[in-house]
Design a protein around this motif. Structure first.
Motif, PDB file in Angstrom:
ATOM      1  N   ILE A 430      70.317 -19.232  34.250  1.00  0.00           N
ATOM      2  CA  ILE A 430      71.346 -19.855  35.094  1.00  0.00           C
ATOM      3  C   ILE A 430      71.234 -21.376  35.055  1.00  0.00           C
ATOM      4  O   ILE A 430      72.229 -22.092  34.893  1.00  0.00           O
ATOM      5  N   ALA A 431      70.014 -21.884  35.192  1.00  0.00           N
ATOM      6  CA  ALA A 431      69.807 -23.332  35.198  1.00  0.00           C
ATOM      7  C   ALA A 431      70.162 -23.944  33.851  1.00  0.00           C
ATOM      8  O   ALA A 431      70.760 -25.029  33.783  1.00  0.00           O
ATOM      9  N   TYR A 432      69.807 -23.261  32.774  1.00  0.00           N
ATOM     10  CA  TYR A 432      70.092 -23.778  31.431  1.00  0.00           C
ATOM     11  C   TYR A 432      71.591 -23.934  31.231  1.00  0.00           C
ATOM     12  O   TYR A 432      72.065 -24.983  30.770  1.00  0.00           O
ATOM     13  N   CYS A 433      72.345 -22.906  31.591  1.00  0.00           N
ATOM     14  CA  CYS A 433      73.799 -22.959  31.421  1.00  0.00           C
ATOM     15  C   CYS A 433      74.419 -24.043  32.301  1.00  0.00           C
ATOM     16  O   CYS A 433      75.283 -24.807  31.851  1.00  0.00           O
ATOM     17  N   ALA A 434      73.989 -24.126  33.548  1.00  0.00           N
ATOM     18  CA  ALA A 434      74.568 -25.087  34.491  1.00  0.00           C
ATOM     19  C   ALA A 434      74.289 -26.526  34.067  1.00  0.00           C
ATOM     20  O   ALA A 434      75.194 -27.378  34.068  1.00  0.00           O
ATOM     21  N   VAL A 445      75.682 -24.153  24.162  1.00  0.00           N
ATOM     22  CA  VAL A 445      75.258 -22.892  24.764  1.00  0.00           C
ATOM     23  C   VAL A 445      76.132 -21.756  24.249  1.00  0.00           C
ATOM     24  O   VAL A 445      77.357 -21.889  24.169  1.00  0.00           O
ATOM     25  N   SER A 446      75.516 -20.645  23.919  1.00  0.00           N
ATOM     26  CA  SER A 446      76.260 -19.477  23.452  1.00  0.00           C
ATOM     27  C   SER A 446      77.171 -18.955  24.560  1.00  0.00           C
ATOM     28  O   SER A 446      76.750 -18.874  25.726  1.00  0.00           O
ATOM     29  N   PRO A 447      78.412 -18.597  24.246  1.00  0.00           N
ATOM     30  CA  PRO A 447      79.307 -18.008  25.255  1.00  0.00           C
ATOM     31  C   PRO A 447      78.700 -16.773  25.920  1.00  0.00           C
ATOM     32  O   PRO A 447      78.959 -16.509  27.095  1.00  0.00           O
ATOM     33  N   ILE A 448      77.907 -16.040  25.166  1.00  0.00           N
ATOM     34  CA  ILE A 448      77.265 -14.847  25.716  1.00  0.00           C
ATOM     35  C   ILE A 448      76.361 -15.217  26.878  1.00  0.00           C
ATOM     36  O   ILE A 448      76.303 -14.520  27.898  1.00  0.00           O
ATOM     37  N   LEU A 449      75.672 -16.362  26.747  1.00  0.00           N
ATOM     38  CA  LEU A 449      74.746 -16.773  27.789  1.00  0.00           C
ATOM     39  C   LEU A 449      75.493 -17.159  29.061  1.00  0.00           C
ATOM     40  O   LEU A 449      74.993 -16.937  30.175  1.00  0.00           O
ATOM     41  N   TYR A 450      76.685 -17.726  28.919  1.00  0.00           N
ATOM     42  CA  TYR A 450      77.499 -18.042  30.104  1.00  0.00           C
ATOM     43  C   TYR A 450      77.881 -16.762  30.837  1.00  0.00           C
ATOM     44  O   TYR A 450      77.853 -16.709  32.082  1.00  0.00           O
ATOM     45  N   ALA A 453      74.873 -15.536  32.657  1.00  0.00           N
ATOM     46  CA  ALA A 453      74.598 -16.361  33.833  1.00  0.00           C
ATOM     47  C   ALA A 453      75.514 -15.990  34.997  1.00  0.00           C
ATOM     48  O   ALA A 453      75.073 -15.893  36.149  1.00  0.00           O
ATOM     49  N   LEU A 454      76.798 -15.765  34.711  1.00  0.00           N
ATOM     50  CA  LEU A 454      77.750 -15.382  35.763  1.00  0.00           C
ATOM     51  C   LEU A 454      77.393 -14.011  36.351  1.00  0.00           C
ATOM     52  O   LEU A 454      77.475 -13.809  37.573  1.00  0.00           O
ATOM     53  N   LEU A 455      76.997 -13.088  35.491  1.00  0.00           N
ATOM     54  CA  LEU A 455      76.591 -11.767  35.975  1.00  0.00           C
ATOM     55  C   LEU A 455      75.338 -11.856  36.844  1.00  0.00           C
ATOM     56  O   LEU A 455      75.213 -11.153  37.856  1.00  0.00           O
ATOM     57  N   LEU A 456      74.416 -12.727  36.451  1.00  0.00           N
ATOM     58  CA  LEU A 456      73.195 -12.894  37.235  1.00  0.00           C
ATOM     59  C   LEU A 456      73.491 -13.505  38.596  1.00  0.00           C
ATOM     60  O   LEU A 456      72.929 -13.080  39.614  1.00  0.00           O
ATOM     61  N   ILE A 457      74.381 -14.488  38.622  1.00  0.00           N
ATOM     62  CA  ILE A 457      74.775 -15.087  39.911  1.00  0.00           C
ATOM     63  C   ILE A 457      75.402 -14.025  40.810  1.00  0.00           C
ATOM     64  O   ILE A 457      75.095 -13.928  42.002  1.00  0.00           O
ATOM     65  N   ALA A 458      76.279 -13.191  40.218  1.00  0.00           N
ATOM     66  CA  ALA A 458      76.918 -12.114  40.980  1.00  0.00           C
ATOM     67  C   ALA A 458      75.878 -11.127  41.492  1.00  0.00           C
ATOM     68  O   ALA A 458      75.972 -10.636  42.623  1.00  0.00           O
TER      69      ALA A 458
END
Length: 466
Positions: A430-434, A445-450, A453-458
């Motif tokens: 999450i921190a890396y993407c943000a 950043v790979s789109p997959i990682l975004y 990250a969104l799924l993890l936040i959810a």
């Protein structure tokens, strides 16, 4: 940092048999005695699960002679998972019912939420099916590929810190403190001193490059505890007592888990009310196992220069299959064990190591009293020393670049502080993407990682009970 690909032979001698060729023993510069020794070391280091898992689950799974049935189930799940990882995936990564997830199963799902244990087992099975589907589809390995090298190094270092923390906790050197959360344990108790003696002795053997140093350290420390009869073993009421000996011999007949095998309720688990439970099992184990396997693979030298792991699809599938089998025989999620690092440090490079662990867990259904002769203070030094070795990966992180260094730091520090590999990996991603996105470097950043990250936040927002 350039790493040697695992598929590249590092020895030139000719494989001696089809067995050798299949596992790549000679090609990876290993030999059968070394692999067997590594497997025995891993089994000793994780043998505590034989007693801890039944203890945790017996409060939720109420069947006649529940503890002994659960002990056999634990052996069966660990044996199947380790053999699947060793024979099919051909990696030295052992599997067993996971700590943390068993507590969530017993205390949260069955205890606090009130779901029947059969339904909870069904939820574990469904989460395992999701693991396998995503692994076969290539989603899990795609996520691993999307994780940048800095985070992969951080995962390895973080697992090292987590292992060391487990070791200090097991030794009683780090204890709970109401004022400061954790504090220094009492050195008036022999547990800490026994662990320190084992730590120093094993470190000397490792420094002298004695083959089998970690194994000898565990056995030697256990013998000190047995001979001196110091109180470092868990008694029936939770107090520490001297070694009680083998009153009924070293062979204990297993109690077949008749009341557990096949009792999972998949239909109930698919109900809408179990949605959050299934996905909590899924998310936690997904990132816990993914982080563990990535960190172990990096330490074992299996990741190539791009950070990719050979046979990733097969490896992750075996992880999911182990979870499914474990639920079928009556235990919470079976997953890759971070203690496998002890066998890797002993030189284990192939699936023979994990297969040895699996066979030893089968034998454990009869010889489980022997595992009781190894106190936590004897395995603690191994965890601490392996943790120290795994921390070496931190040197390859680009600390000067804060967009790389800060997520890596969060990954490393949050694993021991939250007592969860999954949390460390999650917050690092999450921190890396943000940071990359807000710094104008989002395209790196790979789109997959975004998406991850969104799924993890959810997950943290909506599945906070996990």
């Amino acid at each position: 940092m350039t790493q040697t690909k695992a598929t590249e032979p590092v020895a030139t001698s000719k494989p001696i048999s089809g067995f050798d060729r299949y596992f790549g023993i000679t090609a990876l510069g290993s030999n059968i005695p070394r692999e067997l020794r590594a497997g025995f070391t891993t089994w000793l280091t994780m043998s505590y699960i034989l007693f801890v898992n039944p203890q945790v689950l017996s409060g939720a799974i109420t069947v006649p002679n529940g503890f002994n049935q659960l002990l056999t189930t634990t052996c069966l799940a660990a044996a199947f998972g380790s053999l699947a990882m060793g024979i099919v995936a051909r990696y030295p990564f052992a599997q067993a019912p996971g700590m943390g997830l068993n507590a969530f199963f017993a205390y949260s799902v069955v205890g606090a939420m009130g779901y029947p244990w059969q339904t909870a087992l069904g939820a574990v099975f469904v989460s395992g099916v999701l693991f396998v589907v995503l692994s076969v589809a290539g989603a899990r390995q795609a996520i691993v590929k999307a994780i940048p090298l800095s985070l992969k190094f951080a995962i390895t270092a973080g697992i090292g810190a987590f292992l060391a923390f487990l070791g200090f906790k097991s030794a009683g050197i780090v204890v709970v403190n109401e004022a400061t959360l954790v504090g220094l344990g009492s050195f008036t108790h022999p547990t800490a001193w026994l662990a320190i003696i084992g730590l120093v002795g094993t470190a000397v053997l490792m420094h002298k490059k004695i083959k089998g140093a970690i194994l000898y350290g565990i056995i030697g420390t256990s013998l000190i505890a047995i001979i001196t009869r110091i109180p470092v073993y868990s008694g029936p009421d939770g107090t520490l007592v001297p070694f009680a000996g083998f009153a009924n011999g070293i062979i204990g007949l297993p109690v077949w888990p008749t009341d557990l095998i096949g009792q999972l309720d998949i239909g109930a688990a698919l109900g809408l009310g179990l949605f959050s439970v299934v996905f909590t099992f899924f998310f936690v184990d997904f990132f816990d196992a993914t982080g563990t396997l990535t960190g172990l693979a990096q330490r074992a030298g299996y990741l190539d220069a791009k950070g990719d792991m050979p046979r990733a699809r097969l490896t992750f599938s075996m992880d999911g299959l182990a979870a499914m089998f474990g639920a079928f025989v009556g235990t919470s999620t079976t997953t890759a064990y971070v203690e496998s690092a002890s066998g890797i440090e002993e030189g284990g490079k192939t699936g023979v190591t994990a297969s040895t662990v699996g066979i030893l867990f089968i034998v454990s259904t009869f010889l489980w009293p022997i595992a009781g002769a190894v106190p936590g203070a004897a395995t603690a030094p191994a965890l601490i020393l392996v943790g120290a070795l795994m921390m070496q990966a931190a040197k390859d992180i680009e600390w000067v670049d804060l967009s790389e260094g800060v997520p890596a730091f969060l990954t490393v520090i949050l694993m021991p502080l939250t007592f969860s590999i999954a949390n460390g990996v999650s917050f690092g991603v999450i921190a890396y993407c943000a940071i990359k996105l807000l710094s104008g470097e989002g395209r790196k950043v790979s789109p997959i990682l975004y998406v991850v990250a969104l799924l993890l936040i959810a997950r943290y927002v909506f599945l906070a009970e996990g």
